[in-house]
Design a protein around this motif. Sequence first.
Motif, PDB file in Angstrom:
ATOM      1  N   ALA A   1      29.678  45.312  83.259  1.00 52.27           N
ATOM      2  CA  ALA A   1      29.691  44.441  82.085  1.00 52.27           C
ATOM      3  C   ALA A   1      28.515  44.742  81.166  1.00 52.27           C
ATOM      4  N   GLY A   2      27.332  44.915  81.759  1.00 51.99           N
ATOM      5  CA  GLY A   2      26.159  45.203  80.951  1.00 51.99           C
ATOM      6  C   GLY A   2      26.280  46.493  80.182  1.00 51.99           C
ATOM      7  N   ALA A   3      26.983  47.462  80.759  1.00 55.60           N
ATOM      8  CA  ALA A   3      27.173  48.754  80.095  1.00 55.60           C
ATOM      9  C   ALA A   3      28.232  48.692  79.010  1.00 55.60           C
ATOM     10  N   MET A   4      29.197  47.784  79.155  1.00 62.17           N
ATOM     11  CA  MET A   4      30.315  47.721  78.210  1.00 62.17           C
ATOM     12  C   MET A   4      30.094  46.742  77.067  1.00 62.17           C
ATOM     13  N   GLU A  30      20.583  45.178  84.888  1.00 58.44           N
ATOM     14  CA  GLU A  30      20.249  46.544  85.301  1.00 58.44           C
ATOM     15  C   GLU A  30      20.517  47.533  84.165  1.00 58.44           C
ATOM     16  N   MET A  31      21.522  47.232  83.352  1.00 59.27           N
ATOM     17  CA  MET A  31      21.877  48.117  82.250  1.00 59.27           C
ATOM     18  C   MET A  31      21.219  47.703  80.936  1.00 59.27           C
ATOM     19  N   ASN A  32      20.910  46.413  80.815  1.00 62.75           N
ATOM     20  CA  ASN A  32      20.305  45.905  79.579  1.00 62.75           C
ATOM     21  C   ASN A  32      19.406  44.721  79.914  1.00 62.75           C
ATOM     22  N   PRO A  33      18.119  44.965  80.070  1.00 54.72           N
ATOM     23  CA  PRO A  33      17.188  43.886  80.441  1.00 54.72           C
ATOM     24  C   PRO A  33      17.118  42.760  79.426  1.00 54.72           C
ATOM     25  N   ASP A  34      17.529  43.025  78.194  1.00 49.47           N
ATOM     26  CA  ASP A  34      17.445  42.015  77.131  1.00 49.47           C
ATOM     27  C   ASP A  34      18.755  41.278  76.897  1.00 49.47           C
ATOM     28  N   ILE A  35      19.719  41.491  77.754  1.00 50.39           N
ATOM     29  CA  ILE A  35      21.033  40.869  77.570  1.00 50.39           C
ATOM     30  C   ILE A  35      20.924  39.350  77.656  1.00 50.39           C
ATOM     31  N   THR A  36      21.766  38.640  76.914  1.00 49.77           N
ATOM     32  CA  THR A  36      21.759  37.179  76.926  1.00 49.77           C
ATOM     33  C   THR A  36      23.086  36.657  77.457  1.00 49.77           C
ATOM     34  N   PHE A  37      23.057  35.424  77.967  1.00 46.55           N
ATOM     35  CA  PHE A  37      24.236  34.823  78.584  1.00 46.55           C
ATOM     36  C   PHE A  37      24.461  33.408  78.053  1.00 46.55           C
ATOM     37  N   GLN A  38      25.724  33.116  77.799  1.00 40.07           N
ATOM     38  CA  GLN A  38      26.138  31.745  77.521  1.00 40.07           C
ATOM     39  C   GLN A  38      26.855  31.244  78.772  1.00 40.07           C
ATOM     40  N   VAL A  39      26.395  30.140  79.329  1.00 39.80           N
ATOM     41  CA  VAL A  39      26.952  29.634  80.586  1.00 39.80           C
ATOM     42  C   VAL A  39      27.505  28.231  80.379  1.00 39.80           C
ATOM     43  N   SER A  40      28.727  28.015  80.845  1.00 44.92           N
ATOM     44  CA  SER A  40      29.336  26.687  80.733  1.00 44.92           C
ATOM     45  C   SER A  40      30.271  26.447  81.912  1.00 44.92           C
TER      46      SER A  40
END
Length: 341
Positions: free
Chosen positions: A155-158, A188-198
């Motif tokens: 997912a992080g790569a895509m 692991e692929m993008n240390p700066d990735i953000t998440f929306q959790v619900s």
Amino acid sequence: MSKLLVPAPVSRRRFLAGSATALAAAGALSPSKLWAQETLKVAGIYTVPVEQQWVSRIHIAAMAAQERGDIEYTYSENTANTDYPRVMREYAEQGYDLIVGEIFGVEQEAREVAADYPDVAFLMGSSFKEDPAVPNLAVFDNYIQDASYLSGIIAGAMSETGNIGMVGGFPIPEVNRLMHAFMAGAREMNPDITFQVSFIGSWFDPPKAKETAFAMIENGADMLYAERFGVSDAAKERGLLAIGNVIDTQSDYPETVVASALWHFEPTLDAAIAAVKAGEFTAADYGVYSFMAEGGSSLAPLGTFEGKVPEEAMALVAEKEAAIKAGEFTVEINDEEPTSM
């Protein structure tokens, strides 16, 4: 794998204080009526339809065991939590040897029922650990954090925007640990990735899950984590990508679902069947049978996305998977509720 059937430390919460003394001395399930049986009578009790992701894995494993001739299997689905103890008692009274199900919403009542039927084995999905005071009730959980972690790498790569939406049912350990593992993999692929959790507050409400996913898409998500049914539908309608959970839906969403973390309940159920037949079933935590090293979880084939995931990501997936199976890398188990970040 007898080491997995040794009772673990006292559970996080103590139930049945009044019954503890009497039951603690009972030991393992009495083998007297079981040794002579070739085929066990097994009943499943489910609070949702057997098509639902989590329950479907139990149902499929039970059907496979029945086809092998190991068990005779029947089940009740859509059982309300208020009716759950009654249905447990009915199956116990009918002479079933092993009752399997999920007691997340009826923990105390279910353990009280098990205490009343010491010659019946109960294998129950639970947020809590086994209690030696109820020696005929073992617990399990879908510890598929290994596969969830690997799906997160993909997912992080895509994800092109670095914004992933995650829709879950309830923030309980069974869901939380998979989300955390997925998030760790994506980082692991993008240390700066953000998440929306619900969380939608339901195990089976595809329309609500879909609407929640739409809101995340409006807020910039270009990749969705589909812990519930309905999320992949939202991704499909908006032309985005999704990651599946527990079951493989790639064939249903060939242009949408890139990868899925699969749960295989067969090792868990087969271990319980063997223990009951041997007269060795006792209070234990069967959750370890869901680990990848035990064959309880895997990453689904990429299907139509084969060759479309960056080579760097797939190389890391292969490296981490081999390390997990060899016991050289451990995915952290974090049961705390995840938050948007």
